[in-house]
Scaffold this motif. Structure first.
Motif, PDB file in Angstrom:
ATOM      1  N   UNK A 141       6.295  13.532   0.622  1.00  0.00           N
ATOM      2  CA  UNK A 141       5.881  14.794  -0.010  1.00  0.00           C
ATOM      3  C   UNK A 141       6.552  14.975  -1.365  1.00  0.00           C
ATOM      4  N   UNK A 142       7.775  14.491  -1.506  1.00  0.00           N
ATOM      5  CA  UNK A 142       8.501  14.688  -2.759  1.00  0.00           C
ATOM      6  C   UNK A 142       7.786  14.027  -3.931  1.00  0.00           C
ATOM      7  N   UNK A 143       6.980  13.008  -3.662  1.00  0.00           N
ATOM      8  CA  UNK A 143       6.276  12.328  -4.740  1.00  0.00           C
ATOM      9  C   UNK A 143       5.233  13.229  -5.404  1.00  0.00           C
ATOM     10  N   UNK A 144       4.768  14.246  -4.678  1.00  0.00           N
ATOM     11  CA  UNK A 144       3.838  15.205  -5.278  1.00  0.00           C
ATOM     12  C   UNK A 144       4.531  15.965  -6.401  1.00  0.00           C
ATOM     13  N   UNK A 145       5.755  16.420  -6.124  1.00  0.00           N
ATOM     14  CA  UNK A 145       6.524  17.124  -7.154  1.00  0.00           C
ATOM     15  C   UNK A 145       6.815  16.200  -8.326  1.00  0.00           C
ATOM     16  N   UNK A 146       7.120  14.939  -8.036  1.00  0.00           N
ATOM     17  CA  UNK A 146       7.362  13.975  -9.109  1.00  0.00           C
ATOM     18  C   UNK A 146       6.121  13.839  -9.997  1.00  0.00           C
ATOM     19  N   UNK A 147       4.952  13.754  -9.352  1.00  0.00           N
ATOM     20  CA  UNK A 147       3.719  13.597 -10.116  1.00  0.00           C
ATOM     21  C   UNK A 147       3.452  14.770 -11.036  1.00  0.00           C
ATOM     22  N   UNK A 148       3.700  15.975 -10.536  1.00  0.00           N
ATOM     23  CA  UNK A 148       3.501  17.166 -11.368  1.00  0.00           C
ATOM     24  C   UNK A 148       4.442  17.157 -12.564  1.00  0.00           C
ATOM     25  N   UNK A 149       5.663  16.681 -12.354  1.00  0.00           N
ATOM     26  CA  UNK A 149       6.643  16.652 -13.445  1.00  0.00           C
ATOM     27  C   UNK A 149       6.308  15.584 -14.472  1.00  0.00           C
ATOM     28  N   UNK A 173       0.814  -1.211   0.000  1.00  0.00           N
ATOM     29  CA  UNK A 173       0.000   0.000   0.000  1.00  0.00           C
ATOM     30  C   UNK A 173       0.850   1.266   0.000  1.00  0.00           C
ATOM     31  N   UNK A 174       1.835   1.325   0.859  1.00  0.00           N
ATOM     32  CA  UNK A 174       2.650   2.545   0.949  1.00  0.00           C
ATOM     33  C   UNK A 174       3.623   2.630  -0.221  1.00  0.00           C
ATOM     34  N   UNK A 175       4.391   1.599  -0.459  1.00  0.00           N
ATOM     35  CA  UNK A 175       5.321   1.484  -1.587  1.00  0.00           C
ATOM     36  C   UNK A 175       6.134   2.755  -1.853  1.00  0.00           C
ATOM     37  N   UNK A 176       6.841   3.175  -0.860  1.00  0.00           N
ATOM     38  CA  UNK A 176       7.846   4.211  -1.042  1.00  0.00           C
ATOM     39  C   UNK A 176       8.917   3.948   0.008  1.00  0.00           C
ATOM     40  N   UNK A 177      10.030   3.383  -0.442  1.00  0.00           N
ATOM     41  CA  UNK A 177      11.014   2.811   0.462  1.00  0.00           C
ATOM     42  C   UNK A 177      11.434   3.702   1.612  1.00  0.00           C
ATOM     43  N   UNK A 186      -3.568   6.957 -15.915  1.00  0.00           N
ATOM     44  CA  UNK A 186      -3.571   8.119 -15.020  1.00  0.00           C
ATOM     45  C   UNK A 186      -3.950   7.723 -13.599  1.00  0.00           C
ATOM     46  N   UNK A 187      -4.801   6.690 -13.493  1.00  0.00           N
ATOM     47  CA  UNK A 187      -5.208   6.223 -12.172  1.00  0.00           C
ATOM     48  C   UNK A 187      -4.083   5.420 -11.508  1.00  0.00           C
ATOM     49  N   UNK A 188      -3.386   4.603 -12.295  1.00  0.00           N
ATOM     50  CA  UNK A 188      -2.365   3.715 -11.739  1.00  0.00           C
ATOM     51  C   UNK A 188      -1.009   4.394 -11.559  1.00  0.00           C
ATOM     52  N   UNK A 189      -0.689   5.363 -12.420  1.00  0.00           N
ATOM     53  CA  UNK A 189       0.654   5.954 -12.426  1.00  0.00           C
ATOM     54  C   UNK A 189       1.088   6.522 -11.078  1.00  0.00           C
ATOM     55  N   UNK A 190       0.209   7.207 -10.304  1.00  0.00           N
ATOM     56  CA  UNK A 190       0.690   7.771  -9.037  1.00  0.00           C
ATOM     57  C   UNK A 190       1.279   6.732  -8.084  1.00  0.00           C
ATOM     58  N   UNK A 191       0.748   5.505  -8.113  1.00  0.00           N
ATOM     59  CA  UNK A 191       1.254   4.484  -7.192  1.00  0.00           C
ATOM     60  C   UNK A 191       2.665   4.046  -7.555  1.00  0.00           C
ATOM     61  N   UNK A 192       3.035   4.200  -8.816  1.00  0.00           N
ATOM     62  CA  UNK A 192       4.358   3.782  -9.267  1.00  0.00           C
ATOM     63  C   UNK A 192       5.301   4.976  -9.450  1.00  0.00           C
ATOM     64  N   UNK A 193       4.883   6.153  -9.003  1.00  0.00           N
ATOM     65  CA  UNK A 193       5.714   7.353  -9.111  1.00  0.00           C
ATOM     66  C   UNK A 193       6.640   7.414  -7.911  1.00  0.00           C
ATOM     67  N   UNK A 194       7.831   6.899  -8.087  1.00  0.00           N
ATOM     68  CA  UNK A 194       8.837   6.859  -7.028  1.00  0.00           C
ATOM     69  C   UNK A 194      10.145   7.424  -7.569  1.00  0.00           C
ATOM     70  N   UNK A 195      11.135   7.535  -6.710  1.00  0.00           N
ATOM     71  CA  UNK A 195      12.414   8.111  -7.125  1.00  0.00           C
ATOM     72  C   UNK A 195      12.949   7.448  -8.391  1.00  0.00           C
ATOM     73  N   UNK A 196      13.000   6.119  -8.362  1.00  0.00           N
ATOM     74  CA  UNK A 196      13.661   5.388  -9.431  1.00  0.00           C
ATOM     75  C   UNK A 196      12.892   5.461 -10.748  1.00  0.00           C
TER      76      UNK A 196
END
Length: 261
Positions: free
Chosen positions: A94-102, A60-64, A114-124
Motif C-alpha cells: 500500500x505504501x507504494x501508492x503514496x510513493x507514486x503520488x509523491x 511481477x511483484x517486485x517489492x521486496x 508514466x506507464x513504466x514508472x509505477x513498476x519501479x516505484x519502490x522504497x529505494x
C-alpha cells in the motif's frame, strides 16, 4: 567582464555534477539491495515454491517486503495460507501508492515513462530520487535505482533459488542488513533538525513494538502515520525556530530540498 558576486563560489556544483552524484548513489543502493535477492530466492524455494514460481514473483511483484511476507506466510501455512499471504503482501504494498503520488510530478519523461514508472516505484528508488536537488538528478536517481535493482534483484533471486541448498541460510552472510544500511545512509543527511529526528525515532519505536503482535504490513502503515501526525500538528520545533519564518536554503551538499510531503 562581469565581476563575481561577493561570496559566490567558483566551484558550485553544476547540473552534470548533481546527475553524476545521483548515478553513484543509485548504483551503490542498487548493488546493496540486489544482493538481498539471494535471500528471497533461497527462502522462497525453502517455503515450497518452484524456481520458476520464485522468479515470476520477483519479475511481477517486485517489492521486496511484500515478497518476503508472501513466502513467509506460505512457508508457515502452506497452500491454505494463500489468502493470508496475499493480504499481507498487499498491506506492505500500500505504501507504494503514496510513493507514486509523491513521485508523479517529479519524474521527467513522456507517456512511456508514466506507464513504466509505477513498476519501479519502490522504497529505494523513491529515497534516492528525493535525495537529489535538481529535476534531472531526481529523474536519474529514480530510473537508475529502480531499473538497477530490478535487474540485480531478479538475477540474485534466480541464483538464490538455484543455489539455496549450497548457500545455507543467506542471513548468515548479513545480506539482510545491506539494504537497510544503504537506506539508512540516504536517510541520515535528512536528520538535521529536531522534527525529522523525532519522526524517525518515533516511527522506529512504533514499528519495533508492533511487529511481533500484528500481521506483516500493518506496523509499517501505522509507523507511517507518525510522520503525518507530527506534520499535521507541526511539533516539535527546535530551540529558537520560528514557525512563521522563511526557511534558509540548504547548501548544495545537503540532499534535501524538496523532501517528503
Amino acid at each position: 567582464m562581469p565581476t563575481p558576486e561577493p561570496g559566490a563560489s567558483a566551484s558550485a556544483p553544476t547540473p552534470d555534477d548533481h546527475a553524476r552524484r545521483a548515478w553513484r548513489q543509485a548504483l551503490g543502493v542498487a548493488l546493496a539491495t540486489s544482493a538481498y535477492g539471494v535471500s528471497f530466492g533461497a527462502l522462497a524455494v525453502a517455503s515450497g515454491l518452484d524456481v520458476w514460481q520464485t522468479c515470476v514473483l520477483s519479475l511481477v511483484m517486485f517489492t521486496g517486503g511484500s515478497q518476503f511476507a508472501f513466502v513467509g506466510v506460505i512457508g508457515a501455512g502452506g497452500l491454505a495460507a494463500i489468502p493470508a499471504a496475499i493480504a499481507s503482501a498487499a498491506l506492505l504494498g500500500v505504501r507504494n501508492i503514496a510513493y507514486g503520488l509523491r513521485m508523479s510530478p517529479l519524474i521527467l519523461g513522456g507517456p512511456l515513462s508514466r506507464v513504466l514508472a509505477p513498476h519501479f516505484t519502490i522504497d529505494e528508488s523513491v529515497a534516492v530520487a528525493l535525495a537529489q536537488p535538481t529535476p534531472r538528478a531526481r529523474t536519474v536517481g529514480f530510473w537508475v535505482t529502480g531499473v538497477g535493482i530490478y535487474l540485480g534483484w531478479n538475477l540474485s533471486t534466480l541464483a538464490g533459488a538455484l543455489l539455496g541448498d549450497v548457500l545455507g541460510d543467506p542471513r548468515a552472510y548479513g545480506l539482510d542488513a545491506a539494504a537497510a544500511a544503504a537506506f539508512l545512509a540516504l536517510l541520515w543527511p535528512r536528520l538535521r533538525a529536531l522534527q525529522p529526528i523525532v519522526v524517525g525515532v518515533a516511527a522506529a519505536v512504533v514499528a519495533v513494538v508492533l511487529t511481533p503482535v500484528l500481521m506483516p504490513g500493518v506496523p509499517v502503515l501505522i509507523a507511517g502515520l507518525v510522520a503525518i501526525i507530527v506534520g499535521w500538528i507541526n511539533w516539535p520545533r527546535g530551540p529558537g525556530e520560528d514557525p512563521a519564518a522563511v526557511p534558509t536554503p540548504e547548501p548544495d551538499d545537503v540532499p534535501e530540498r524538496e523532501g517528503l510531503p
